[in-house]
Each structure stands twice: as structure tokens, then as C-alpha cells.
Scaffold this motif. Structure first.
Motif, short mmCIF file in Angstrom:
data_model
loop_
_atom_site.label_atom_id
_atom_site.label_comp_id
_atom_site.label_asym_id
_atom_site.label_seq_id
_atom_site.Cartn_x
_atom_site.Cartn_y
_atom_site.Cartn_z
N TRP A 145 0.81 -1.21 0.00
CA TRP A 145 0.00 0.00 0.00
C TRP A 145 0.85 1.27 0.00
CZ3 TRP A 145 -4.76 -0.02 -1.53
CH2 TRP A 145 -5.53 -1.18 -1.38
N ARG A 146 1.96 1.24 0.71
CA ARG A 146 2.82 2.44 0.72
C ARG A 146 3.54 2.63 -0.60
NH1 ARG A 146 2.88 5.19 5.26
NH2 ARG A 146 2.46 4.19 7.27
N LYS A 147 3.81 1.55 -1.29
CA LYS A 147 4.40 1.65 -2.62
C LYS A 147 3.38 2.15 -3.64
CE LYS A 147 6.90 -1.07 -6.10
NZ LYS A 147 7.43 -2.43 -6.45
N LEU A 148 2.14 1.73 -3.46
CA LEU A 148 1.07 2.11 -4.39
C LEU A 148 0.63 3.56 -4.19
CD1 LEU A 148 -1.03 1.20 -6.55
CD2 LEU A 148 -2.53 0.59 -4.64
N ILE A 149 0.48 3.96 -2.91
CA ILE A 149 -0.07 5.28 -2.59
C ILE A 149 0.88 6.00 -1.63
CG2 ILE A 149 -2.05 6.56 -1.67
CD1 ILE A 149 -3.68 3.92 -2.13
N ASN A 150 1.29 7.19 -1.99
CA ASN A 150 2.16 7.98 -1.13
C ASN A 150 1.27 8.82 -0.20
OD1 ASN A 150 4.06 9.63 0.11
ND2 ASN A 150 5.30 9.84 -1.75
N PHE A 151 0.83 8.21 0.88
CA PHE A 151 -0.04 8.89 1.82
C PHE A 151 0.65 10.10 2.44
CE2 PHE A 151 -1.64 4.49 1.81
CZ PHE A 151 -2.98 4.71 1.58
N ASP A 152 1.94 9.97 2.73
CA ASP A 152 2.68 11.07 3.36
C ASP A 152 2.76 12.29 2.44
OD1 ASP A 152 3.14 9.58 5.65
OD2 ASP A 152 4.97 8.69 4.84
N LEU A 153 2.83 12.04 1.13
CA LEU A 153 2.86 13.16 0.18
C LEU A 153 1.57 13.96 0.25
CD1 LEU A 153 4.19 14.70 -2.18
CD2 LEU A 153 3.14 13.02 -3.72
N LEU A 154 0.44 13.28 0.43
CA LEU A 154 -0.84 13.98 0.53
C LEU A 154 -0.84 14.93 1.73
CD1 LEU A 154 -3.29 11.02 -0.22
CD2 LEU A 154 -2.60 12.83 -1.78
N VAL A 155 -0.20 14.49 2.82
CA VAL A 155 -0.10 15.36 4.01
C VAL A 155 0.86 16.50 3.74
CG1 VAL A 155 0.58 15.46 6.43
CG2 VAL A 155 -0.67 13.47 5.57
N GLU A 156 2.02 16.18 3.16
CA GLU A 156 3.03 17.21 2.90
C GLU A 156 2.51 18.31 2.00
OE1 GLU A 156 6.32 15.12 1.26
OE2 GLU A 156 6.68 13.92 3.07
N GLU A 157 1.68 17.96 1.05
CA GLU A 157 1.13 18.95 0.11
C GLU A 157 -0.13 19.60 0.65
OE1 GLU A 157 2.52 20.05 -2.67
OE2 GLU A 157 4.24 18.74 -2.30
N GLY A 158 -0.52 19.27 1.86
CA GLY A 158 -1.70 19.89 2.46
C GLY A 158 -3.01 19.42 1.86
N LEU A 159 -2.98 18.27 1.20
CA LEU A 159 -4.19 17.78 0.54
C LEU A 159 -5.09 17.01 1.50
CD1 LEU A 159 -2.50 16.63 -2.77
CD2 LEU A 159 -3.58 18.83 -2.26
N ILE A 160 -4.50 16.47 2.55
CA ILE A 160 -5.26 15.89 3.65
C ILE A 160 -4.59 16.33 4.95
CG2 ILE A 160 -6.02 13.88 2.30
CD1 ILE A 160 -3.93 12.22 3.80
N SER A 161 -5.31 16.19 6.04
CA SER A 161 -4.74 16.56 7.34
C SER A 161 -3.94 15.39 7.91
CB SER A 161 -5.86 16.92 8.32
OG SER A 161 -6.63 17.99 7.82
N PRO A 162 -2.94 15.68 8.74
CA PRO A 162 -2.21 14.58 9.37
C PRO A 162 -3.13 13.63 10.12
CG PRO A 162 -1.08 16.67 9.72
CD PRO A 162 -2.40 17.00 9.09
N GLN A 163 -4.21 14.18 10.71
CA GLN A 163 -5.15 13.34 11.45
C GLN A 163 -5.88 12.35 10.54
OE1 GLN A 163 -5.04 16.67 11.56
NE2 GLN A 163 -4.13 17.00 13.60
#
Length: 294
Positions: free
Chosen positions: A249-267
Motif C-alpha cells: 500500500w505504501r508503494k502504491l499510494i504515497n499517503f505522506d505526500l498527501l499530508v506534505e502537500e496539504g491535501l489531507i490533514s495529518p489526522q
């Protein structure tokens, strides 16, 4: 010449002719009961009625059987059981050995080897369903019923796990352009078929107490992100979302990038839990609801 009155024109010369006409009228589409007239029900104007019927049929059946809480299992329909994968590999090896210079056969061999590796997902999905179902048999007050998409692969494994330990499970099949049969491990009274994806999705989540997603393709991703969106926006009550195989899943989707770019909240990342075994997936659910793990 004076035109005949239409009422006079319908005079029948004999009772036999009148009876024949009456029988002919009974065969006319306009005479059919509305709910028994397929052509009528399939009109565009009746789509709202079809949506309602498609929702109500599973809803009433599940209510009648007092099914109140489910665990949704998603994942690829293309994964094979270890038995199927081993058989496919043996056949591919034999064919490749007979024609070692044939690229298509060598490619088929590599695909068969991949299927053997990926059959572990089938095994883990089956094991997870066994754990859920065994808990439900031992603790009826906190029972959870496995629900899958009803088809092959991970869906089959989930229904099979419940079946293997003598439990019941649900399968929500969908009409597709290519043929899709329900897997044989679904409990018969809970084997449903849908035309509309939207109604099917409602039934997946309406009673869901957890969602476990194994690796999969577009369909799995669609269900996963729709669920996460509903949870993120508060449209659905919070339930654990468990992703099996963290590396995948981490290879498929960069969840951390979504947080870094402000697209989702860390929560928002707290909505997701990663696991690498059936036991760990069940433990996440047990911890969420304070259930005994054994």
C-alpha cells in the motif's frame, strides 16, 4: 354511406369469438400487472423504482435474519487459491519446457509464478474470515458477519473462511459486462445480485464495523477511497480501515505526500491501519471495539 359506430363494429358473431378476443387481451402487455411487467419496469422513467427495489430486497432479508454488524473484505478478484495457483504453475512449466523459445509461454510462466506468490493473500483473507466468524460463534452479542463482493479471489477467500468454520457470510454480486458467478462459499440466503454499484456500496457500508482491504485493482481502490472520504467528511460513523500488506500500500499510494502537500490533514492518516497478517487485522478490530481477541 354512413360510417359505422365504433361500438357497433366490436360486435362478435359468436361467444367463441368473444372468448378468443378476451384471451387475446389478457396476453397484451398493457394487461400485465405493473410489478410483473419487465418491459415496463425497465423503462428509464422507472429507474427510481428499480433503485428502491434493489435497496429493499437485501435490506429486508438482512433485517429478517437480524444481521446488524458486518466486516467488509475487499481485494483483487484475480488472486488464486494456493491449490489453483500451484496447478496453473505446473501447467505453465510443462508448456514452457516444451517450447522454451516461445515468448508467450515464458510470459505465462512468469505470471503463474506471480500467482503462486500472491496466493498468500488468499490464505490470509481466508484465515481472517475464520477468526471473525469463530468470534461470532462464541460471542453472539458482539457477532460480526463477513461480507464480500461475492466473486472470486479475495472475495471467495473471505466467504470460504466463514464457510470452513461453519459460519454464515454475505456476498454482494454485481452484474458486469463479462460473466461473474457467485463463489460457492456464500450463504445461499445472503447471496445477492446488484445492477447498480451505488446501491451495492450502500449495503457494503450500512452495517460495516470495519473494512479490511487486501491488494486489489480499480474496484478495490474505488471502495477504499469512497469509504475513507465518507469517514473523513463525517458522513459515516468512524470504523477501522485496515490495509493488508503495508509495503504494497505504501508503494502504491504515497499517503505522506498527501499530508506534505496539504491535501489531507495529518489526522486523516489515523483513519488507516496497516497490518501484515490475518491475526494483526483481527487484533485491530478487537482493540477498536474492546473485543476478546481469542
Amino acid at each position: 354511406m354512413t360510417a359505422k359506430n365504433p361500438l357497433e363494429a366490436r360486435h362478435f358473431s359468436s361467444a367463441r369469438e368473444a372468448l378468443a378476443q378476451a384471451l387475446e387481451l389478457q396476453d397484451h402487455p398493457s394487461y400485465r400487472l405493473a410489478f410483473a411487467d419487465t418491459e415496463f419496469l425497465m423503462q428509464d422513467e422507472l429507474r427510481s423504482a428499480r433503485l428502491q427495489l434493489e435497496y429493499l430486497k437485501p435490506q429486508l432479508i438482512l433485517e429478517q435474519h437480524q444481521v446488524k454488524a458486518t466486516v467488509v473484505v475487499f481485494g483483487s478478484a484475480r488472486f488464486l487459491s494456493p491449490e489453483q495457483a500451484s496447478l496453473q504453475l505446473a501447467q505453465a512449466q510443462q508448456q514452457a519446457a516444451q517450447a522454451p523459445d516461445e515468448p508467450a509461454l515464458q510470459q505465462r510462466l512468469q505470471q503463474a509464478k506471480r500467482q503462486v506468490r500472491n496466493s498468500r493473500y488468499y490464505v490470509e483473507a481466508q484465515r481472517f474470515a475464520e477468526l471473525v466468524t469463530q468470534h461470532s460463534q462464541q460471542c453472539p452479542k458482539t457477532a460480526l458477519m463477513i461480507i464480500s463482493g461475492g466473486g472470486p479471489g479475495v472475495m471467495e477467500a473471505a466467504n470460504r473462511g466463514a464457510y470452513q468454520v461453519g459460519g454464515k457470510s454475505i456476498g454482494l454480486n454485481i452484474v458486469l459486462p463479462h460473466e461473474q458467478r457467485p463463489n460457492p462459499y456464500i450463504t445461499p440466503e445472503f447471496c445477492f445480485q446488484f445492477h447498480y454499484f451505488a446501491i451495492r456500496k450502500m449495503h457494503f457500508l450500512q452495517r460495516a464495523r470495519a473494512l479490511v482491504a487486501f491488494p486489489g485493482g480499480f474496484g478495490t481502490l474505488d471502495e477504499l477511497f469512497e469509504t475513507l472520504t465518507l469517514l473523513q467528511t463525517g458522513k459515516a460513523s468512524k470504523v477501522p480501515v485496515v490495509l493488508f500488506d503495508e509495503q504494497f500500500w505504501r508503494k502504491l499510494i504515497n499517503f505522506d505526500l498527501l499530508v506534505e502537500e496539504g491535501l489531507i490533514s495529518p489526522q486523516d492518516l489515523e483513519l488507516i491501519r496497516f497490518v501484515d497478517s490475518a491475526e494483526a487485522a483481527w487484533q485491530v478490530i478487537c482493540d477498536s471495539y474492546q473485543l476478546p481477541a481469542e
